[in-house]
Design a protein around this motif. Structure first.
Motif, PDB file in Angstrom:
ATOM      1  N   GLY A   4       0.878  -1.314  -0.007  1.00  0.00           N
ATOM      2  CA  GLY A   4      -0.021  -0.091  -0.151  1.00  0.00           C
ATOM      3  C   GLY A   4       0.745   1.400   0.078  1.00  0.00           C
ATOM      4  N   ASP A   5       0.325   2.530   0.222  1.00  0.00           N
ATOM      5  CA  ASP A   5       0.988   3.543   0.065  1.00  0.00           C
ATOM      6  C   ASP A   5       1.710   3.961   1.545  1.00  0.00           C
ATOM      7  N   GLY A   6       1.302   3.239   2.717  1.00  0.00           N
ATOM      8  CA  GLY A   6       1.899   3.501   3.951  1.00  0.00           C
ATOM      9  C   GLY A   6       1.038   4.626   4.837  1.00  0.00           C
ATOM     10  N   THR A   7       1.561   5.213   5.689  1.00  0.00           N
ATOM     11  CA  THR A   7       0.741   6.206   6.448  1.00  0.00           C
ATOM     12  C   THR A   7       0.773   7.505   5.786  1.00  0.00           C
ATOM     13  N   LEU A   8      -0.212   8.130   5.932  1.00  0.00           N
ATOM     14  CA  LEU A   8      -0.380   9.481   5.382  1.00  0.00           C
ATOM     15  C   LEU A   8       0.110  10.580   6.447  1.00  0.00           C
ATOM     16  N   PHE A  28       3.701   2.346  18.986  1.00  0.00           N
ATOM     17  CA  PHE A  28       2.975   3.246  17.987  1.00  0.00           C
ATOM     18  C   PHE A  28       2.615   2.180  16.957  1.00  0.00           C
ATOM     19  N   TYR A  29       1.355   2.535  16.356  1.00  0.00           N
ATOM     20  CA  TYR A  29       1.119   1.734  14.961  1.00  0.00           C
ATOM     21  C   TYR A  29       0.369   2.834  14.191  1.00  0.00           C
ATOM     22  N   PRO A  30       1.048   3.185  12.924  1.00  0.00           N
ATOM     23  CA  PRO A  30       0.359   3.829  11.913  1.00  0.00           C
ATOM     24  C   PRO A  30      -0.618   3.064  11.100  1.00  0.00           C
ATOM     25  N   ILE A  31      -1.866   3.644  10.858  1.00  0.00           N
ATOM     26  CA  ILE A  31      -2.722   2.830  10.158  1.00  0.00           C
ATOM     27  C   ILE A  31      -2.411   3.199   8.831  1.00  0.00           C
ATOM     28  N   GLU A  32      -2.222   2.073   7.729  1.00  0.00           N
ATOM     29  CA  GLU A  32      -1.899   2.339   6.230  1.00  0.00           C
ATOM     30  C   GLU A  32      -2.942   3.060   5.633  1.00  0.00           C
ATOM     31  N   ASN A  33      -2.721   4.319   4.674  1.00  0.00           N
ATOM     32  CA  ASN A  33      -3.763   4.868   4.103  1.00  0.00           C
ATOM     33  C   ASN A  33      -4.539   5.719   4.882  1.00  0.00           C
ATOM     34  N   LEU A  78       1.386  -4.441  19.100  1.00  0.00           N
ATOM     35  CA  LEU A  78       0.249  -3.856  18.711  1.00  0.00           C
ATOM     36  C   LEU A  78       0.226  -3.708  17.249  1.00  0.00           C
ATOM     37  N   LEU A  79      -1.099  -4.222  16.556  1.00  0.00           N
ATOM     38  CA  LEU A  79      -1.270  -4.206  15.222  1.00  0.00           C
ATOM     39  C   LEU A  79      -2.789  -3.672  14.854  1.00  0.00           C
ATOM     40  N   ALA A  80      -2.793  -2.820  13.995  1.00  0.00           N
ATOM     41  CA  ALA A  80      -4.119  -2.301  13.616  1.00  0.00           C
ATOM     42  C   ALA A  80      -4.322  -2.131  12.135  1.00  0.00           C
ATOM     43  N   ASN A  81      -5.637  -2.079  11.828  1.00  0.00           N
ATOM     44  CA  ASN A  81      -6.044  -1.672  10.296  1.00  0.00           C
ATOM     45  C   ASN A  81      -7.176  -0.620  10.638  1.00  0.00           C
ATOM     46  N   GLU A  82      -7.692  -0.227   9.450  1.00  0.00           N
ATOM     47  CA  GLU A  82      -8.893   0.886   9.726  1.00  0.00           C
ATOM     48  C   GLU A  82      -9.784   0.838  10.729  1.00  0.00           C
ATOM     49  N   ASP A  83     -10.109  -0.486  10.794  1.00  0.00           N
ATOM     50  CA  ASP A  83     -11.252  -0.697  11.930  1.00  0.00           C
ATOM     51  C   ASP A  83     -11.000  -1.516  12.869  1.00  0.00           C
TER      52      ASP A  83
END
Length: 173
Positions: A4-8, A28-33, A78-83
């Motif tokens: 993907g494009d990675g974090t914004l 920290f976990y930045p959520i991609e896109n 820690l792992l996360a996605n958009e929801d």
């Protein structure tokens, strides 16, 4: 492999008050896109989670998701996605390692999250070792073949005894 494009949030910076927080426990976990960053930390005997929906410019009020003995904590992931998100904690109690996991849902529109603790389980026998990892996998919420596949968070426990590694997978839907 698809990327993907990675974090914004690349090339952004933010301020956070780390008073009373052991920086060794901060993840920290930045959520991609997205502009979303999930952060977890230990403070005053509690495991806290907070989320920023604007690259760290503001964070929601941290919420304690568990009481912990910070000296017993050996690993936090820690792992996360958009929801969704999943947190795994490895802690030493006596001479045994235990894994605790917390799964949750993120609602960016309401700027909040919900969570629940998954059952605690004993790790390897004396002399063995426990390693933890996190991921997401597909699952069907019912046995109905026409049901749509969904995504669930999962924690993986790797039990090492000598040269043998046993893997347990615990899905959170």
């Amino acid at each position: 492999m698809e990327c993907g494009d990675g974090t914004l949030c690349c090339d952004e910076s933010f301020e956070f008050d780390f008073t009373g927080i052991n920086l060794d426990t901060v993840e920290f976990y930045p959520i991609e896109n997205t502009r979303t960053i999930v952060m977890i930390f230990i403070k005053d005997g509690g495991l806290y989670l907070t989320i920023s929906f604007d690259c760290g410019q503001t964070f929601e009020e941290p919420r304690k998701i568990a009481d912990v003995n910070s000296e017993a904590i050996k690993d936090i992931q820690l792992l996360a996605n958009e929801d969704q998100f999943v947190v795994a904690v490895k802690e030493r109690i006596g001479d045994q390692d235990y894994k605790r996991a917390f799964s949750g849902m993120i609602n960016a529109n309401l700027r909040n999250f919900t969570f629940r603790e998954c059952p605690r389980s004993r790790a390897a026998q004396k002399g063995g070792a426990l390693k933890i990892a996190l991921g997401f996998r597909k699952y069907k919420p019912t046995s109905d073949e026409s049901a749509t596949e969904e995504c669930e968070s999962v924690d993986y426990k790797f039990f090492i005894e000598g040269n043998t590694v046993n893997i347990e997978c615990c899905g959170h839907h």
